[in-house]
Design an enzyme around this catalytic site. Structure first.
Site, PDB file in Angstrom:
ATOM      1  N   ASP A  99       9.014 -13.680  41.160  1.00 60.41           N
ATOM      2  CA  ASP A  99      10.060 -14.696  40.989  1.00 60.41           C
ATOM      3  C   ASP A  99      10.018 -15.338  39.614  1.00 60.41           C
ATOM      4  OD1 ASP A  99       7.749 -16.216  41.408  1.00 60.41           O
ATOM      5  OD2 ASP A  99       8.811 -17.783  42.512  1.00 60.41           O
TER       6      ASP A  99
ATOM      7  N   ASP B 109       5.799 -12.410  37.341  1.00 60.53           N
ATOM      8  CA  ASP B 109       5.635 -12.017  38.736  1.00 60.53           C
ATOM      9  C   ASP B 109       7.005 -11.897  39.394  1.00 60.53           C
ATOM     10  OD1 ASP B 109       6.255 -14.696  38.923  1.00 60.53           O
ATOM     11  OD2 ASP B 109       4.909 -15.085  40.599  1.00 60.53           O
TER      12      ASP B 109
ATOM     13  N   SER C 280       7.306 -14.846  45.905  1.00 58.71           N
ATOM     14  CA  SER C 280       6.620 -14.870  44.614  1.00 58.71           C
ATOM     15  C   SER C 280       5.860 -13.570  44.351  1.00 58.71           C
ATOM     16  CB  SER C 280       5.691 -16.089  44.567  1.00 58.71           C
ATOM     17  OG  SER C 280       5.163 -16.293  43.291  1.00 58.71           O
TER      18      SER C 280
ATOM     19  N   ASP D 203       7.958 -17.161  37.844  1.00 55.89           N
ATOM     20  CA  ASP D 203       7.493 -18.508  37.516  1.00 55.89           C
ATOM     21  C   ASP D 203       6.087 -18.501  36.934  1.00 55.89           C
ATOM     22  OD1 ASP D 203       6.035 -17.957  39.802  1.00 55.89           O
ATOM     23  OD2 ASP D 203       6.464 -19.868  40.796  1.00 55.89           O
TER      24      ASP D 203
END
EC number: 5.4.2.10
Length: 451
Positions: free
Chosen positions: A248, A246, A107, A250
């Site tokens: 990833d 960010d 992440s 999400d």
């Protein structure tokens, strides 16, 4: 049954250290495969298939190969999506009727870290019980399936296109983004080939930044956790809005044309206001223990019940499902709209915000008129793994002193990170100086007690 490796967002750590090693991840793929195969045998008997997506970290190639080998040894077929946002894997798993989805990502963490998280067939994060079952299989011998039962692997060539179309489908057909100049910061992460296309195909003039991943620069000075780059780009290009994702994709942060940054708490309020305007009523919304007190007060003023979940989007999701509500968020930018997606999605959330602005004809600042966030000071204090901060009398004394001083006009929240050896110290007060002073006093006590 307890969990040894799974945290609040899957398994995460520094690459090369257990559990983020190729041998462990191979065994993890095997263990997860055996759990999935057992579920399939008990249902239709069909061979299970999993989708694997990843972000742009250099270690993703190694971990992808290890996972693929583990699943194959367990007799599970694999589809490889390549670089794909976490919510994209969740969507594709559900849309393609697969047994599970797996994301290789840490992440918002730096490239030296990586992680593995799983989605169930319906695009939701695995329940604790299933994660515990996978961990139990890690202790069993790895017995490779016979040659005629080995899992097969193939690329999902149209993964990006499928997900782009899904994202666009969440934006109202009556509107488009023509006439808007948007800066889209992809954090050199998983959305670098996807997010700019979504907004461009809806009509926006897109200025992409953070779209040159090299395996080592994910989240490095760009993205939702480093929004200064977005602020500079918005001002330099005289853009209408900036959207930062960010690594990833999400979570998101939004910047307006003046350079003002809007976090997840504020965006939740905007989305609730928009939903009230379109649906007439919103029964409730979910935030976290970290949600700014001003947003809670503002929502209650609108007749919207507000519930605080534990920190972590999975806990926000649990509260939403329990109550049958739609909207929830974390200040970090994880936004959930369960009538649009089963998980937090930075691109879809940005489109929801843009739709709200289109419908209202107002700016973000105007929609937040009258909502002034209480100053918050958040300090992340790194500790030795396993440090007993809860048993420290000096830390307790510092917390008690702050709570006594802020009684009735502020909050103190201390919590351990679920993904790294860090204690998060947050103090909220009506005056920024008070928040900073008390947060630093507590952080100093933590450093002295845990060093």
């Amino acid at each position: 049954m307890g969990r040894r490796y799974f945290g609040t967002d899957g398994i995460r750590g520094t690459v090369g250290d257990t559990p983020i090693t190729p041998d462990f991840v191979l065994r993890l793929g095997y263990a997860a495969g055996k759990v999935l195969a057992g579920a399939a045998d008990g249902a239709t008997g069909a061979r299970p298939t999993v989708l694997i997506g990843k972000d742009t970290r250099v270690s993703g190639y190694m971990l992808e190969a290890a996972l693929e080998a583990g699943f194959s040894a367990a007799g599970v077929d694999v589809m490889l999506a390549g670089p794909m946002p976490t919510p994209g894997v969740a969507y594709l798993t559900r849309a393609l009727r697969l047994s599970a989805g797996v994301v290789i990502s840490a992440s918002h963490n730096p490239y030296q870290d990586n992680g593995i998280k799983f989605f169930s067939a319906d695009g939701n994060k695995l329940p604790d019980e299933t994660e515990a079952e996978i961990e139990a299989w890690l202790d069993k011998p790895l017995e490779c399936a016979s040659s005629d039962r080995l899992g097969k692997a193939r690329r999902l060539d149209d993964a990006a296109g499928r997900y782009i179309e899904f994202c666009k489908s969440t934006f109202p057909a009556a509107y488009d983004l023509r006439g808007l100049k948007l800066v889209i910061d992809c954090a050199h992460g998983a959305a670098y080939q996807i997010a700019p296309h979504v907004f461009h195909e809806l009509g926006a003039d897109v200025i992409p930044i953070g779209v040159a991943p090299n395996g080592f620069n994910i989240n490095d000075g760009v993205g939702a956790t480093a929004p200064d780059a977005l602020v500079r780009a918005v001002r330099a290009n005289h853009a209408d809005l900036g959207i930062a994702l960010d690594g990833d994709a999400d979570r998101l942060q939004v910047v307006d044309s003046s350079g003002r940054l809007f976090n997840g708490d504020e965006l939740l309020y905007v989305l609730v206001k928009d939903r009230i305007a379109t649906a007439g009523k919103v029964e409730g919304a979910v935030g976290t223990l970290m949600t700014n007190l001003a947003v809670e007060v503002a929502l209650q003023r609108e007749g919207v019940e507000f519930v605080r979940a534990a920190v972590g989007d999975r806990y926000v999701l649990e509260q939403l499902r329990e109550r049958g509500w739609q909207l929830g968020a974390e200040g970090s930018g994880h936004i959930l709209s369960l009538d649009r997606h089963s998980t937090g999605d930075g691109i879809v959330s940005a489109l929801l915000v843009l739709a709200a602005l289109k419908r209202s004809g107002r700016t973000l600042a105007q929609m937040l008129d009258g909502v002034t966030l209480f100053p918050q000071k958040l300090i992340n204090v790194r500790m030795k793994p396993g440090a007993d901060w809860k048993g420290s009398a000096s830390i307790r004394a510092a917390i008690d002193a702050a709570e006594s001083a802020l009684a009735g006009h502020g909050r103190v929240l201390i919590r351990a990170s679920g993904t790294e050896p860090v204690l998060r110290v947050m103090v909220e007060a009506q005056q920024a100086a008070d928040a900073t002073r008390h947060a630093e006093a507590i952080a100093d006590a933590v450093r002295e007690a845990t060093s």
